[in-house]
Design an enzyme around this catalytic site. Sequence first.
Site, PDB file in Angstrom:
ATOM      1  NE  ARG A 206      -2.612  -1.329   3.368  1.00 22.44           N
ATOM      2  CZ  ARG A 206      -2.438  -2.559   3.843  1.00 22.44           C
ATOM      3  NH1 ARG A 206      -2.759  -3.608   3.094  1.00 22.44           N
ATOM      4  NH2 ARG A 206      -1.959  -2.756   5.057  1.00 22.44           N
TER       5      ARG A 206
ATOM      6  CD  GLU B 239      -1.655  -3.305  14.791  1.00 26.54           C
ATOM      7  OE1 GLU B 239      -1.579  -2.837  13.639  1.00 26.54           O
ATOM      8  OE2 GLU B 239      -2.578  -3.047  15.565  1.00 26.54           O
TER       9      GLU B 239
HETATM   10  P1  AMP Z   1       3.883  -1.514  11.818  1.00 26.74           P
HETATM   11  O1  AMP Z   1       5.166  -2.111  11.343  1.00 26.74           O
HETATM   12  O2  AMP Z   1       3.357  -2.173  13.051  1.00 26.74           O
HETATM   13  O3  AMP Z   1       3.985  -0.012  11.975  1.00 26.74           O
HETATM   14  O4  AMP Z   1       2.794  -1.822  10.726  1.00 26.74           O
HETATM   15  C1  AMP Z   1       2.722  -1.022   9.606  1.00 26.74           C
HETATM   16  C2  AMP Z   1       2.452  -1.835   8.371  1.00 26.74           C
HETATM   17  O5  AMP Z   1       1.449  -2.823   8.566  1.00 26.74           O
HETATM   18  C3  AMP Z   1       1.967  -0.934   7.269  1.00 26.74           C
HETATM   19  O6  AMP Z   1       2.569  -1.363   6.061  1.00 26.74           O
HETATM   20  C4  AMP Z   1       0.470  -1.129   7.265  1.00 26.74           C
HETATM   21  O7  AMP Z   1       0.010  -1.253   5.936  1.00 26.74           O
HETATM   22  C5  AMP Z   1       0.219  -2.411   8.020  1.00 26.74           C
HETATM   23  N1  AMP Z   1      -0.694  -2.255   9.144  1.00 26.74           N
HETATM   24  C6  AMP Z   1      -0.378  -2.388  10.454  1.00 26.74           C
HETATM   25  N2  AMP Z   1      -1.442  -2.231  11.232  1.00 26.74           N
HETATM   26  C7  AMP Z   1      -2.462  -1.928  10.414  1.00 26.74           C
HETATM   27  C8  AMP Z   1      -3.840  -1.623  10.633  1.00 26.74           C
HETATM   28  N3  AMP Z   1      -4.374  -1.591  11.857  1.00 26.74           N
HETATM   29  N4  AMP Z   1      -4.588  -1.343   9.553  1.00 26.74           N
HETATM   30  C9  AMP Z   1      -4.063  -1.384   8.315  1.00 26.74           C
HETATM   31  N5  AMP Z   1      -2.778  -1.660   8.044  1.00 26.74           N
HETATM   32  C10 AMP Z   1      -1.988  -1.933   9.085  1.00 26.74           C
END
Ligand code: AMP
Length: 182
Positions: free
Chosen positions: A70, A107
Amino acid sequence: MTRYGEAVRVLDPAVAGLVRDVPDFPTPGILFKDITPLLGDAAAWRHTVDVFAQVVEEFAPTHAVGIEARGFVLAAPIAYRLGIGFVPVRKPGKLPHATTGVGYDLEYGSDGLEVHLDAFGPGDRVVVVDDVLATGGTAAAASELVARTGAGVVGAGFLIELDALAGRSRLPDHPVVSLLRY
Ligand code: AMP
């Protein structure tokens, strides 16, 4: 005519209504921020790209990095709008030339990212772009990859920031901007 008129550096609050919350996706307990309704609304999408580009332009970047998948959707039109290069940071095994890679925690689960070693030159100024800043692991990994190539990370930009997960704290070395905070 667009509903939103000229870009004014602040995202129209109505755009937030086009981000859909999907509970328990892709795993139980995750509230997924689905941006596809926003992408599919011509006026909101153009407005979002215009404002996003204006905000990250302050970093005077030479390249926008998009994080698969994305992040591509946002970084590519921002780069086009600013007249700068676009560089993909991809999941392992997708880039065809010599790469450097890193593993990181999500996450939900864990993953890896790679970038082409020759994507940047010395003195290049890179802004890292993604749709959502959650725990910050993904963006921190992308920033580390860019730094390894010898380029400078001058900032990171996100459409959505999930404040409770404190992802911003994982990106202490450069400015972080987000258009919608939850
Ligand atoms: P993080 O590494 O935890 O900051 O997660 C970020 C990545 O995971 C990004 O590429 C987002 O597209 C995806 N992502 C994480 N959590 C979500 C969420 N709650 N909704 C949509 N995309 C998420």
